[in-house]
Scaffold this motif. Sequence first.
Motif, mmCIF file in Angstrom:
data_model
loop_
_atom_site.group_PDB
_atom_site.id
_atom_site.type_symbol
_atom_site.label_atom_id
_atom_site.label_comp_id
_atom_site.label_asym_id
_atom_site.label_seq_id
_atom_site.Cartn_x
_atom_site.Cartn_y
_atom_site.Cartn_z
ATOM 1 N N GLY A 110 104.217 9.995 53.014
ATOM 2 C CA GLY A 110 105.027 10.349 54.163
ATOM 3 C C GLY A 110 105.847 11.606 53.931
ATOM 4 N N GLU A 111 106.458 11.715 52.766
ATOM 5 C CA GLU A 111 107.251 12.907 52.449
ATOM 6 C C GLU A 111 106.361 14.150 52.374
ATOM 7 O OE1 GLU A 111 109.176 11.914 48.841
ATOM 8 O OE2 GLU A 111 110.502 10.415 49.742
ATOM 9 N N ARG A 112 105.169 13.969 51.801
ATOM 10 C CA ARG A 112 104.238 15.100 51.710
ATOM 11 C C ARG A 112 103.849 15.599 53.102
ATOM 12 N NH1 ARG A 112 98.082 14.316 49.744
ATOM 13 N NH2 ARG A 112 97.371 16.480 49.916
ATOM 14 N N ALA A 113 103.604 14.652 54.022
ATOM 15 C CA ALA A 113 103.216 15.041 55.374
ATOM 16 C C ALA A 113 104.357 15.743 56.091
ATOM 17 C CB ALA A 113 102.772 13.808 56.148
ATOM 18 N N ARG A 114 105.551 15.200 55.985
ATOM 19 C CA ARG A 114 106.692 15.823 56.672
ATOM 20 C C ARG A 114 107.003 17.191 56.089
ATOM 21 N NH1 ARG A 114 108.250 10.214 56.190
ATOM 22 N NH2 ARG A 114 108.124 9.232 58.252
ATOM 23 N N ALA A 115 106.865 17.335 54.773
ATOM 24 C CA ALA A 115 107.083 18.641 54.152
ATOM 25 C C ALA A 115 106.068 19.663 54.631
ATOM 26 C CB ALA A 115 107.024 18.512 52.627
ATOM 27 N N ALA A 116 104.879 19.185 55.029
ATOM 28 C CA ALA A 116 103.839 20.084 55.538
ATOM 29 C C ALA A 116 104.011 20.384 57.018
ATOM 30 C CB ALA A 116 102.455 19.469 55.292
ATOM 31 N N GLY A 117 105.054 19.836 57.638
ATOM 32 C CA GLY A 117 105.315 20.123 59.041
ATOM 33 C C GLY A 117 104.668 19.164 60.018
ATOM 34 N N VAL A 118 104.287 17.969 59.554
ATOM 35 C CA VAL A 118 103.651 16.978 60.410
ATOM 36 C C VAL A 118 104.719 16.021 60.950
ATOM 37 C CG1 VAL A 118 101.922 15.142 60.541
ATOM 38 C CG2 VAL A 118 101.536 17.125 59.051
ATOM 39 N N ALA A 119 104.690 15.780 62.260
ATOM 40 C CA ALA A 119 105.687 14.922 62.913
ATOM 41 C C ALA A 119 105.271 13.457 62.794
ATOM 42 C CB ALA A 119 105.858 15.316 64.371
ATOM 43 N N LEU A 138 95.638 16.130 54.915
ATOM 44 C CA LEU A 138 96.520 16.895 54.031
ATOM 45 C C LEU A 138 95.738 17.492 52.869
ATOM 46 C CD1 LEU A 138 99.598 14.497 53.890
ATOM 47 C CD2 LEU A 138 99.447 16.681 55.109
ATOM 48 N N ASP A 139 94.793 16.738 52.316
ATOM 49 C CA ASP A 139 93.968 17.248 51.223
ATOM 50 C C ASP A 139 93.092 18.407 51.679
ATOM 51 O OD1 ASP A 139 95.026 15.370 49.519
ATOM 52 O OD2 ASP A 139 93.328 13.992 49.654
ATOM 53 N N ALA A 140 92.598 18.322 52.926
ATOM 54 C CA ALA A 140 91.701 19.365 53.439
ATOM 55 C C ALA A 140 92.447 20.664 53.688
ATOM 56 C CB ALA A 140 91.021 18.884 54.727
ATOM 57 N N GLY A 141 93.684 20.565 54.183
ATOM 58 C CA GLY A 141 94.443 21.781 54.493
ATOM 59 C C GLY A 141 93.768 22.593 55.585
ATOM 60 N N GLY A 142 94.041 23.873 55.648
ATOM 61 C CA GLY A 142 93.365 24.770 56.572
ATOM 62 C C GLY A 142 93.462 24.354 58.022
ATOM 63 N N ALA A 143 92.344 24.472 58.749
ATOM 64 C CA ALA A 143 92.327 24.181 60.178
ATOM 65 C C ALA A 143 92.695 22.738 60.497
ATOM 66 C CB ALA A 143 90.960 24.531 60.767
ATOM 67 N N PRO A 144 92.218 21.742 59.724
ATOM 68 C CA PRO A 144 92.629 20.370 60.041
ATOM 69 C C PRO A 144 94.145 20.169 59.956
ATOM 70 C CG PRO A 144 90.692 20.345 58.646
ATOM 71 C CD PRO A 144 91.166 21.761 58.688
ATOM 72 N N LEU A 145 94.788 20.741 58.939
ATOM 73 C CA LEU A 145 96.235 20.588 58.808
ATOM 74 C C LEU A 145 96.955 21.351 59.911
ATOM 75 C CD1 LEU A 145 98.703 19.526 57.399
ATOM 76 C CD2 LEU A 145 98.506 21.384 55.729
ATOM 77 N N ASP A 146 96.471 22.554 60.247
ATOM 78 C CA ASP A 146 97.056 23.295 61.362
ATOM 79 C C ASP A 146 96.972 22.478 62.648
ATOM 80 O OD1 ASP A 146 97.668 25.443 59.742
ATOM 81 O OD2 ASP A 146 95.856 26.577 60.259
ATOM 82 N N ALA A 147 95.836 21.801 62.840
ATOM 83 C CA ALA A 147 95.671 20.966 64.032
ATOM 84 C C ALA A 147 96.685 19.828 64.025
ATOM 85 C CB ALA A 147 94.248 20.414 64.086
ATOM 86 N N LEU A 148 96.859 19.183 62.880
ATOM 87 C CA LEU A 148 97.777 18.056 62.803
ATOM 88 C C LEU A 148 99.211 18.490 63.077
ATOM 89 C CD1 LEU A 148 97.641 15.015 62.175
ATOM 90 C CD2 LEU A 148 98.216 15.568 59.816
ATOM 91 N N ARG A 149 99.561 19.691 62.645
ATOM 92 C CA ARG A 149 100.920 20.205 62.883
ATOM 93 C C ARG A 149 101.190 20.435 64.366
ATOM 94 N NH1 ARG A 149 99.801 24.201 58.449
ATOM 95 N NH2 ARG A 149 100.835 23.449 56.548
ATOM 96 N N SER A 150 100.137 20.537 65.169
ATOM 97 C CA SER A 150 100.319 20.849 66.589
ATOM 98 C C SER A 150 100.719 19.643 67.421
ATOM 99 C CB SER A 150 99.031 21.462 67.159
ATOM 100 O OG SER A 150 98.014 20.485 67.319
ATOM 101 N N TYR A 151 100.728 18.450 66.817
ATOM 102 C CA TYR A 151 101.034 17.239 67.571
ATOM 103 C C TYR A 151 102.532 16.993 67.632
ATOM 104 C CZ TYR A 151 96.110 16.076 67.788
ATOM 105 O OH TYR A 151 94.762 16.110 68.060
ATOM 106 N N ALA A 152 102.994 16.598 68.815
ATOM 107 C CA ALA A 152 104.408 16.269 68.978
ATOM 108 C C ALA A 152 104.766 15.019 68.194
ATOM 109 C CB ALA A 152 104.735 16.066 70.456
ATOM 110 N N ALA A 153 103.791 14.102 68.045
ATOM 111 C CA ALA A 153 104.007 12.892 67.254
ATOM 112 C C ALA A 153 102.668 12.430 66.701
ATOM 113 C CB ALA A 153 104.640 11.789 68.087
ATOM 114 N N VAL A 154 102.691 12.030 65.434
ATOM 115 C CA VAL A 154 101.515 11.457 64.773
ATOM 116 C C VAL A 154 101.909 10.052 64.342
ATOM 117 C CG1 VAL A 154 99.873 11.646 62.877
ATOM 118 C CG2 VAL A 154 100.733 13.723 63.989
ATOM 119 N N LEU A 155 101.478 9.054 65.111
ATOM 120 C CA LEU A 155 101.773 7.674 64.763
ATOM 121 C C LEU A 155 100.911 7.273 63.570
ATOM 122 C CD1 LEU A 155 101.834 5.999 68.300
ATOM 123 C CD2 LEU A 155 103.672 7.202 67.092
#
Length: 387
Positions: free
Chosen positions: A183-192, A155-172
Amino acid sequence: MTPPRVVPVDGSPESVEELADALRAAFAGGPTVFPTASAPAVPLADASERVAVVIATSGSTGEAKLVALSAAALRASALATQARLGGPARWLLALPAEHVAGVQVVVRALLAGAPPVVQDLRTGFRPDAFADATTALGPGRRCTSLVPTQLARILDAGGAPLDALRSYAAVLVGGAALDAELGERARAAGVAVVTTYGMSETAGGCVYDGVPLDGVQVDLDGGGRIRLGGPTLADGYLGDPAQTAAAFADGWFRTGDLGRFSDGRLEVLGRADDMIITGGENVAPAAVERVLVAQPGVRAACVVGLPDAEWGEVVAATVVLDGPPDSDRLRSAVRTALGRAAVPRVLLPIAEIPLRGIGKPDRAAVARTLSAHAGMGTVRACPRGAP
């Protein structure tokens, strides 16, 4: 009986490939697998034919235990995860493979039909490498498993790493408690994000977002300790019948964690052994940590009890801050939320929280740091009557 097959894992894709081959063989009745990042620190007793994997684990006391997991328990956990997450997926392994969470990523991937793509961790976890490994997964449904520290770095890195994380159907996310703000920060960024609770003795995470996986039972004993049951339980501790009998009984595993149910979901309150008794009142470190990290400018916190001749113990905290400390504001927030007894008498800003294992706070190291600094000019100790 055949001794376990020791598989050295060093964070490289090659070592995980060897582990995957060993797991395939173990599931087919071959030798028990013992993944390790170093030479075994304890003697390896012979395992029964039922045991597929042995996981070395140690708590905050450092007492080593060897958890014996059957193929049936590992398979039950992996298939229950697959069902909860909505079906098969390609998996990215970004965790150390010697821990149960890493082993389970490999098992889930194999049962879904393809080995995992592995992020090389020999130089540590890097968000840019996570993005590259995600690209290597190719198209299709993706899942991965992270610890909170890794999630925060992406989340701190943003950019390509965050775009990659958003592509996952689930992030355990497991291995350590996920604080609400992260957790709220991640969900607000579109991370499952899916929070997980479990341990080596339950073949990894067995409660997702407070709800047990299919077949898993959750209960609280009279003292509020969490008990877990179901098909994902380990057979016990290899070569240690006394510890096995103490922890496993009547189809239940008695954890060291305290919990409660809120709106039908399990809420983990923290380790029973970590409970601070100060002036006759019980203070849960996890509750104080949640209040601290919810304050603006606080990135992380770890709370422990320090011995005190007058109070028995006093509450002490380390915090990782984005800016200058405001001890009065933080103490006031804790007092308002939890009461006077929970207010940290010692509050120390540090650069980062020391971790152990897969990402849990090293409370013993934190306690040593706080003990060494308590009463010195670099620490503002709260006066006795101030909380």
